[in-house]
Design an enzyme around this catalytic site. Structure first.
Site, PDB file in Angstrom:
ATOM      1  N   GLY A  44      40.490  67.897  53.728  1.00  0.00           N
ATOM      2  CA  GLY A  44      41.819  68.737  53.257  1.00  0.00           C
ATOM      3  C   GLY A  44      42.514  69.213  54.461  1.00  0.00           C
ATOM      4  N   LYS A  69      43.834  91.757  43.269  1.00  0.00           N
ATOM      5  CA  LYS A  69      44.656  90.404  42.999  1.00  0.00           C
ATOM      6  C   LYS A  69      45.471  90.569  41.882  1.00  0.00           C
ATOM      7  CE  LYS A  69      43.828  86.146  45.013  1.00  0.00           C
ATOM      8  NZ  LYS A  69      43.412  85.744  46.441  1.00  0.00           N
ATOM      9  N   GLY A  76      45.824  70.149  55.191  1.00  0.00           N
ATOM     10  CA  GLY A  76      46.922  71.044  54.500  1.00  0.00           C
ATOM     11  C   GLY A  76      47.420  71.638  55.572  1.00  0.00           C
TER      12      GLY A  76
HETATM   13  P1  NAD Z   1      47.009  73.489  51.293  1.00  0.00           P
HETATM   14  O1  NAD Z   1      47.350  73.126  49.838  1.00  0.00           O
HETATM   15  O2  NAD Z   1      48.070  73.373  52.313  1.00  0.00           O
HETATM   16  O3  NAD Z   1      46.026  72.099  51.791  1.00  0.00           O
HETATM   17  C1  NAD Z   1      45.047  71.844  50.919  1.00  0.00           C
HETATM   18  C2  NAD Z   1      44.775  70.325  51.460  1.00  0.00           C
HETATM   19  O4  NAD Z   1      43.792  69.607  50.470  1.00  0.00           O
HETATM   20  C3  NAD Z   1      46.237  69.504  50.791  1.00  0.00           C
HETATM   21  O5  NAD Z   1      46.729  68.629  51.965  1.00  0.00           O
HETATM   22  C4  NAD Z   1      45.749  68.658  49.735  1.00  0.00           C
HETATM   23  O6  NAD Z   1      46.592  67.346  49.452  1.00  0.00           O
HETATM   24  C5  NAD Z   1      44.088  68.379  49.877  1.00  0.00           C
HETATM   25  N1  NAD Z   1      43.331  67.979  48.750  1.00  0.00           N
HETATM   26  C6  NAD Z   1      43.457  68.386  47.475  1.00  0.00           C
HETATM   27  N2  NAD Z   1      42.509  67.525  46.879  1.00  0.00           N
HETATM   28  C7  NAD Z   1      41.454  66.936  47.712  1.00  0.00           C
HETATM   29  C8  NAD Z   1      40.642  66.249  47.620  1.00  0.00           C
HETATM   30  N3  NAD Z   1      39.832  66.049  46.459  1.00  0.00           N
HETATM   31  N4  NAD Z   1      40.157  65.753  48.670  1.00  0.00           N
HETATM   32  C9  NAD Z   1      40.470  65.884  50.038  1.00  0.00           C
HETATM   33  N5  NAD Z   1      41.587  66.633  50.075  1.00  0.00           N
HETATM   34  C10 NAD Z   1      42.148  67.348  49.047  1.00  0.00           C
HETATM   35  O7  NAD Z   1      46.171  74.607  51.277  1.00  0.00           O
HETATM   36  P2  NAD Z   1      45.658  75.743  52.719  1.00  0.00           P
HETATM   37  O8  NAD Z   1      46.647  76.710  52.750  1.00  0.00           O
HETATM   38  O9  NAD Z   1      45.580  74.717  53.767  1.00  0.00           O
HETATM   39  O10 NAD Z   1      44.369  76.211  52.132  1.00  0.00           O
HETATM   40  C11 NAD Z   1      42.972  75.570  52.064  1.00  0.00           C
HETATM   41  C12 NAD Z   1      42.125  76.135  51.372  1.00  0.00           C
HETATM   42  O11 NAD Z   1      41.656  77.356  52.366  1.00  0.00           O
HETATM   43  C13 NAD Z   1      42.277  76.587  49.994  1.00  0.00           C
HETATM   44  O12 NAD Z   1      40.898  76.404  49.452  1.00  0.00           O
HETATM   45  C14 NAD Z   1      42.591  78.221  50.170  1.00  0.00           C
HETATM   46  O13 NAD Z   1      42.301  78.808  49.234  1.00  0.00           O
HETATM   47  C15 NAD Z   1      41.837  78.450  51.412  1.00  0.00           C
HETATM   48  N6  NAD Z   1      42.253  79.552  52.048  1.00  0.00           N
HETATM   49  C16 NAD Z   1      43.565  79.257  52.807  1.00  0.00           C
HETATM   50  C17 NAD Z   1      44.206  80.492  53.267  1.00  0.00           C
HETATM   51  C18 NAD Z   1      45.417  80.571  54.014  1.00  0.00           C
HETATM   52  O14 NAD Z   1      45.897  81.312  54.764  1.00  0.00           O
HETATM   53  N7  NAD Z   1      46.171  79.524  53.588  1.00  0.00           N
HETATM   54  C19 NAD Z   1      43.380  81.706  53.582  1.00  0.00           C
HETATM   55  C20 NAD Z   1      42.043  81.838  52.784  1.00  0.00           C
HETATM   56  C21 NAD Z   1      41.482  80.732  52.229  1.00  0.00           C
END
Ligand code: NAD
Length: 355
Positions: free
Chosen positions: A179, A75, A181
């Site tokens: 969440g 990382k 997102g």
């Molecule tokens: P993202 O930022 O697109 O989505 C996260 C969502 O969570 C956002 O819509 C945000 O508004 C919401 N959020 C923040 N605080 C919150 C709360 N207190 N209550 C409810 N919702 C809340 O991120 P993502 O890419 O969708 O990733 C989501 C999770 O998955 C993260 O923890 C990330 O590390 C993990 N992850 C993502 C990937 C990937 O490919 N994107 C891979 C492995 C792990």
């Protein structure tokens, strides 16, 4: 520092002209080059940045080993605010620092960086990944691995539901998604198509309205999502959300979601087990993204990608079975399997080839 877990190499990089201050950590490269995201964050202290990069790189070793990838764990972190301090000069300096590590570390996007940043860095180093556009059912998607992460999480929920509730179908299953997102929304869509009933929470109203209209989801307040009378709680927002405050509130029998580092502390894995809640270890269920990036490196084929991500189902069933037999928390069992795999390169290598 206690987070130093036999890391092979930790490189501190700085560049006065661009203001770059970064750390590259290679935890373990027994199975292949150390691939992991490049995170940019305004860490309060250098110690915080070191701690983060050491923990995250170790997590990548485990994630890749369990997903049967010929990759090690690494990382990088950049100390700075991505909104105000991420300049082309800084990205170039970072890319040149990565190039100096000679391919032992390969960078992809993470919090604070995006696919466009990594594409830009590709002008200055060969050692980047997750930048190639890929075909889908409906067209082309960018190098962003989020759809693959969402699909893997969907597959993982099916495995956890099979184990805990003895069901193959998700029809009528009640799922709370925290969440919605990039990953959470896509996952919610797949659950909806499979007949699940959804409850969702987010901090952005726009996303919530969309989930209500398009997926028939019930919107709840952010602090209500833990205590709902549902079958599955799926964290897709934040880390450390399985803690002393939230675990006693859970009514779900299964916790299975995409967030990284869901357990605030390892003892929370024990607390879940004692409450009879099945926890799908985060780095196992959310490995779709790293599998996507890996498949891109070896020559992307959609069917191979899907087959490989489908392997998350069997990986989880193996962990669940062993956890049941050994009466241990699933996260501990996942760590043990990952350690076995990354110290036995030949056996895991063969599995990766077959995937
Ligand atoms: P993202 O930022 O697109 O989505 C996260 C969502 O969570 C956002 O819509 C945000 O508004 C919401 N959020 C923040 N605080 C919150 C709360 N207190 N209550 C409810 N919702 C809340 O991120 P993502 O890419 O969708 O990733 C989501 C999770 O998955 C993260 O923890 C990330 O590390 C993990 N992850 C993502 C990937 C990937 O490919 N994107 C891979 C492995 C792990």
């Amino acid at each position: 520092m206690s987070d130093f877990a036999d890391h092979e190499q930790v490189v501190f990089c700085s560049d006065d002209k661009s203001g770059l201050k970064a750390i590259i950590a290679i935890h373990n490269s027994n199975l292949g080059p150390a691939l992991g995201g490049c995170r940019m964050w305004p860490y309060a202290t250098e110690e915080d940045a070191v701690r983060d990069v050491l923990r995250l790189s170790r997590g990548m070793t485990y994630k890749s080993a369990l997903a049967n990838l010929k990759l090690g764990g690494g990382k990088s972190v950049v100390i700075g605010n991505p909104r105000t301090q991420k300049t082309p000069a800084l990205l170039e300096a970072l890319a040149r620092a990565i190039e100096c590590v000679n391919g032992r570390y390969i960078a992809a996007k993470d919090s604070g960086t995006c696919v466009a940043d990594i594409k830009y860095m590709a002008q200055f180093t060969k050692h980047v990944a997750g930048i190639v556009d890929k075909p889908t059912d409906t067209g082309i998607r960018s190098g962003d691995p989020s759809p693959a992460t969402a699909y893997g999480t969907f597959v993982g929920i099916k495995a956890a539901v099979k184990e805990k509730l003895g069901r193959d179908s998700l029809d009528g299953l009640k799922v709370a998604v925290q969440g919605i997102g990039n990953v959470g929304y896509d996952l919610a869509q797949q659950l909806h198509e499979a007949g699940a009933r959804l409850w969702v929470a987010d901090v952005y109203q726009e996303q919530l309205d969309r989930a209500a209209t398009e997926l028939g989801a019930t919107v709840v307040a952010a602090d209500e999502i833990f205590s709902l009378d549902v079958d599955v709680f799926s964290p897709c927002a934040l880390g450390a959300i399985l803690n002393d405050q939230t675990i006693p509130q859970l009514q779900a029998k299964v916790v299975a979601g995409a967030s990284n580092n869901q357990l605030a502390e390892p003892r929370h894995g024990v607390a879940l087990m004692e409450r009879g809640i099945l926890y799908a270890p985060d780095y196992v269920i959310n490995a779709g993204g790293i599998i996507d990036v890996y498949q891109e490196r070896i020559g992307f084929e959609r069917e191979t990608l899907i087959r490989h991500i489908d392997g998350i189902y069997d990986n989880l069933l193996e962990i669940f079975e062993r956890a049941r037999q050994e009466e241990r928390p699933t996260g501990e069992v996942a760590d043990a399997i990952a350690e076995e795999r990354c110290t036995a390169p030949t056996a895991s290598g063969q599995r990766a080839d077959q995937s």
